[in-house]
Design a protein around this motif. Structure first.
Motif, PDB file in Angstrom:
ATOM      1  N   GLY A 186      39.516  50.197  34.147  1.00  0.00           N
ATOM      2  CA  GLY A 186      38.775  49.427  33.148  1.00  0.00           C
ATOM      3  C   GLY A 186      37.302  49.304  33.443  1.00  0.00           C
ATOM      4  N   GLY A 187      36.704  50.352  34.015  1.00  0.00           N
ATOM      5  CA  GLY A 187      35.286  50.317  34.357  1.00  0.00           C
ATOM      6  C   GLY A 187      34.371  50.442  33.153  1.00  0.00           C
ATOM      7  N   ASP A 188      33.080  50.387  33.421  1.00  0.00           N
ATOM      8  CA  ASP A 188      32.047  50.456  32.388  1.00  0.00           C
ATOM      9  C   ASP A 188      31.957  51.877  31.830  1.00  0.00           C
ATOM     10  OD1 ASP A 188      29.751  50.472  30.836  1.00  0.00           O
ATOM     11  OD2 ASP A 188      28.551  49.322  32.261  1.00  0.00           O
ATOM     12  N   ARG A 189      32.325  52.047  30.573  1.00  0.00           N
ATOM     13  CA  ARG A 189      32.389  53.374  29.972  1.00  0.00           C
ATOM     14  C   ARG A 189      31.041  53.889  29.486  1.00  0.00           C
ATOM     15  NH1 ARG A 189      38.225  54.363  27.142  1.00  0.00           N
ATOM     16  NH2 ARG A 189      39.486  53.429  28.796  1.00  0.00           N
ATOM     17  N   GLY A 217      47.755  48.745  20.781  1.00  0.00           N
ATOM     18  CA  GLY A 217      47.904  48.672  19.342  1.00  0.00           C
ATOM     19  C   GLY A 217      46.599  48.363  18.643  1.00  0.00           C
ATOM     20  N   GLY A 218      45.489  48.654  19.310  1.00  0.00           N
ATOM     21  CA  GLY A 218      44.177  48.408  18.734  1.00  0.00           C
ATOM     22  C   GLY A 218      43.660  46.995  18.907  1.00  0.00           C
ATOM     23  N   GLN A 219      44.407  46.142  19.612  1.00  0.00           N
ATOM     24  CA  GLN A 219      43.962  44.765  19.822  1.00  0.00           C
ATOM     25  C   GLN A 219      42.840  44.719  20.857  1.00  0.00           C
ATOM     26  OE1 GLN A 219      47.223  42.075  20.740  1.00  0.00           O
ATOM     27  NE2 GLN A 219      48.657  43.391  19.646  1.00  0.00           N
ATOM     28  N   ASP A 220      41.923  43.789  20.673  1.00  0.00           N
ATOM     29  CA  ASP A 220      40.856  43.573  21.647  1.00  0.00           C
ATOM     30  C   ASP A 220      41.409  42.719  22.780  1.00  0.00           C
ATOM     31  OD1 ASP A 220      38.596  43.125  23.107  1.00  0.00           O
ATOM     32  OD2 ASP A 220      37.522  42.026  21.554  1.00  0.00           O
ATOM     33  N   ARG A 221      41.567  43.325  23.959  1.00  0.00           N
ATOM     34  CA  ARG A 221      42.097  42.601  25.121  1.00  0.00           C
ATOM     35  C   ARG A 221      41.028  42.483  26.209  1.00  0.00           C
ATOM     36  NH1 ARG A 221      47.850  41.996  24.621  1.00  0.00           N
ATOM     37  NH2 ARG A 221      47.587  40.779  26.528  1.00  0.00           N
ATOM     38  N   SER A 222      39.789  42.335  25.805  1.00  0.00           N
ATOM     39  CA  SER A 222      38.689  42.226  26.768  1.00  0.00           C
ATOM     40  C   SER A 222      38.941  41.073  27.733  1.00  0.00           C
ATOM     41  CB  SER A 222      37.361  41.991  26.036  1.00  0.00           C
ATOM     42  OG  SER A 222      37.093  43.033  25.136  1.00  0.00           O
ATOM     43  N   GLY A 223      38.725  41.352  29.005  1.00  0.00           N
ATOM     44  CA  GLY A 223      38.901  40.313  30.014  1.00  0.00           C
ATOM     45  C   GLY A 223      40.307  40.169  30.532  1.00  0.00           C
ATOM     46  N   ASP A 224      41.241  40.924  29.992  1.00  0.00           N
ATOM     47  CA  ASP A 224      42.642  40.854  30.439  1.00  0.00           C
ATOM     48  C   ASP A 224      42.785  41.655  31.729  1.00  0.00           C
ATOM     49  OD1 ASP A 224      45.367  41.032  30.847  1.00  0.00           O
ATOM     50  OD2 ASP A 224      45.862  41.547  28.774  1.00  0.00           O
ATOM     51  N   ALA A 231      38.159  43.864  35.412  1.00  0.00           N
ATOM     52  CA  ALA A 231      37.682  42.705  34.649  1.00  0.00           C
ATOM     53  C   ALA A 231      37.883  41.399  35.405  1.00  0.00           C
ATOM     54  CB  ALA A 231      38.409  42.623  33.300  1.00  0.00           C
ATOM     55  N   ASP A 232      38.609  41.445  36.507  1.00  0.00           N
ATOM     56  CA  ASP A 232      38.867  40.228  37.274  1.00  0.00           C
ATOM     57  C   ASP A 232      37.568  39.694  37.868  1.00  0.00           C
ATOM     58  OD1 ASP A 232      40.142  38.170  38.602  1.00  0.00           O
ATOM     59  OD2 ASP A 232      41.712  39.441  39.454  1.00  0.00           O
ATOM     60  N   SER A 233      37.432  38.387  37.904  1.00  0.00           N
ATOM     61  CA  SER A 233      36.248  37.762  38.495  1.00  0.00           C
ATOM     62  C   SER A 233      36.453  37.449  39.972  1.00  0.00           C
ATOM     63  CB  SER A 233      35.903  36.476  37.739  1.00  0.00           C
ATOM     64  OG  SER A 233      36.983  35.554  37.807  1.00  0.00           O
ATOM     65  N   ASP A 234      37.678  37.596  40.450  1.00  0.00           N
ATOM     66  CA  ASP A 234      38.006  37.250  41.832  1.00  0.00           C
ATOM     67  C   ASP A 234      38.736  38.414  42.491  1.00  0.00           C
ATOM     68  OD1 ASP A 234      38.723  36.134  44.231  1.00  0.00           O
ATOM     69  OD2 ASP A 234      40.038  34.594  43.384  1.00  0.00           O
ATOM     70  N   PHE A 235      38.124  39.003  43.493  1.00  0.00           N
ATOM     71  CA  PHE A 235      38.722  40.130  44.212  1.00  0.00           C
ATOM     72  C   PHE A 235      39.148  39.742  45.632  1.00  0.00           C
ATOM     73  CE2 PHE A 235      37.498  42.558  40.692  1.00  0.00           C
ATOM     74  CZ  PHE A 235      37.993  43.844  40.807  1.00  0.00           C
ATOM     75  N   SER A 236      39.265  38.456  45.883  1.00  0.00           N
ATOM     76  CA  SER A 236      39.648  38.001  47.222  1.00  0.00           C
ATOM     77  C   SER A 236      41.152  38.172  47.449  1.00  0.00           C
ATOM     78  CB  SER A 236      39.278  36.528  47.398  1.00  0.00           C
ATOM     79  OG  SER A 236      40.027  35.708  46.501  1.00  0.00           O
ATOM     80  N   ASN A 237      41.504  38.314  48.727  1.00  0.00           N
ATOM     81  CA  ASN A 237      42.901  38.306  49.165  1.00  0.00           C
ATOM     82  C   ASN A 237      43.721  39.475  48.638  1.00  0.00           C
ATOM     83  OD1 ASN A 237      44.547  36.789  50.956  1.00  0.00           O
ATOM     84  ND2 ASN A 237      45.788  36.082  49.236  1.00  0.00           N
ATOM     85  N   LEU A 238      43.063  40.569  48.260  1.00  0.00           N
ATOM     86  CA  LEU A 238      43.798  41.766  47.854  1.00  0.00           C
ATOM     87  C   LEU A 238      44.257  42.533  49.090  1.00  0.00           C
ATOM     88  CD1 LEU A 238      41.570  42.981  44.899  1.00  0.00           C
ATOM     89  CD2 LEU A 238      43.913  42.111  44.735  1.00  0.00           C
ATOM     90  N   PRO A 239      45.326  43.310  48.971  1.00  0.00           N
ATOM     91  CA  PRO A 239      45.804  44.058  50.132  1.00  0.00           C
ATOM     92  C   PRO A 239      44.860  45.203  50.482  1.00  0.00           C
ATOM     93  CG  PRO A 239      47.023  44.696  48.184  1.00  0.00           C
ATOM     94  CD  PRO A 239      46.163  43.533  47.783  1.00  0.00           C
TER      95      PRO A 239
END
Length: 311
Positions: A186-189, A217-224, A231-239
């Protein structure tokens, strides 16, 4: 315009030509049923068989609403780690057979149990159906296995693996590592590889827009974040995370962007870009030297993650 004649070697071009002979570049203009038929035939043509010593069992995970088919690979020298593998295919293609030999070889070369997950596909099952299925598979693995779990996926499957890592990072039982192979995160296109390799062999921006539209289905899911982990604002505690991308692929920049976000949040991530390779090159690992070397890097990285060894 990018000159692929200088970036891509003769072996890789032969792989591209062979792929296009089974799966033409205009396949997305066909019906979904036709696309699946074409893709499945291509996968059969590239099928490399099972390595010696790998036992395979097809089963299913029961959920309250449906069963999720899985295929389990075990080797004689099995170590106590399970790899959950999520296949690629643009969220509309693929299943247990499309990546059957890849999973068998991953099992043989790591000694780990590998569980391939046949998540539901769009457009019959729109987002978040695929995500829900891989989450169910992870929860099943944590309750049926006492040993560590590594997430692994290519392309769409890499997206799903990362989404599971984000969703489970604060759970008592969470993945000990994730291996993301040319993932779409989901990077910047509007910049980077999305522009530089918009017309790359094997995957184009037109393809990506098609897959994005049909998944939602064409829905806007920005930020999901279950749709686009970047799109996540928190990248802490990932493996601990290993990302391997192909240079000639519009998705390449997602590898660098994701690595940077993990490291900035205090985590561990390693990104390696495979020079001159194209999206989907795993299927060419037995005919392209660069792809063969990359698959070795992938299996070694999965082995290290499964043993808790940070590269």
């Amino acid at each position: 315009m990018t000159d692929y004649r200088t970036l891509i070697d003769a072996e890789t071009w032969a792989f591209i030509d062979r792929t296009n002979s089974y799966y033409p570049p205009d396949t997305i203009d066909y019906t979904i049923a036709q696309q699946r038929e074409i893709y499945d035939r291509m996968c059969r043509e590239f099928f490399a068989g099972y390595p010696d010593g790998v036992a395979v069992e097809t089963s299913a995970i029961a959920t309250p609403t449906h069963d999720i088919p899985i295929r389990i690979y075990r080797s004689a020298s099995q170590a106590e780690t399970t790899v959950l593998y999520f296949h690629g295919g643009g969220f509309i293609l693929g299943g247990l057979d499309s990546h059957d030999d890849v999973c068998a070889e991953l099992c043989a070369r790591t000694g780990f149990e590998v569980v391939s997950v046949d998540y539901r596909l769009a457009p019959e099952h729109l987002h978040p159906a695929a995500f829900d299925d891989v989450m169910s598979a992870f929860e099943w693995a944590t309750t049926t296995r006492s040993h560590p779990i590594v997430l692994c996926g290519d392309s769409a499957g890499g997206n799903l693996a990362a989404a599971v890592s984000h969703a489970t990072r604060h759970h008592a039982k969470r993945p000990i590592g994730q291996m993301l192979i040319y993932p779409g995160l989901g990077g910047d296109r509007s910049k980077g590889s999305y522009v530089r390799h918009a017309e790359a062999p094997m995957l184009t921006m037109r393809d990506l827009e098609f897959y994005k539209y049909i998944r939602t289905g064409g829905q806007d899911r920005s930020g999901d974040t279950t749709l686009a982990p970047l799109a996540d604002s928190d990248f802490s505690n990932l493996p601990p995370t290993v990302l391997i991308t192909a240079e000639c692929d519009p998705l390449s920049s997602d590898g660098a962007a994701y690595r940077d976000r993990v490291i900035a949040a205090g985590g561990w991530a390693y990104w390696f870009e495979e020079a001159g390779l194209v999206h989907g090159y795993l299927r060419g690992r037995h005919m392209v030297g660069r792809a063969r070397a990359s698959f070795t890097r992938i299996t070694e990285a999965v082995s290290a993650l499964g043993q808790g060894i940070w590269l």
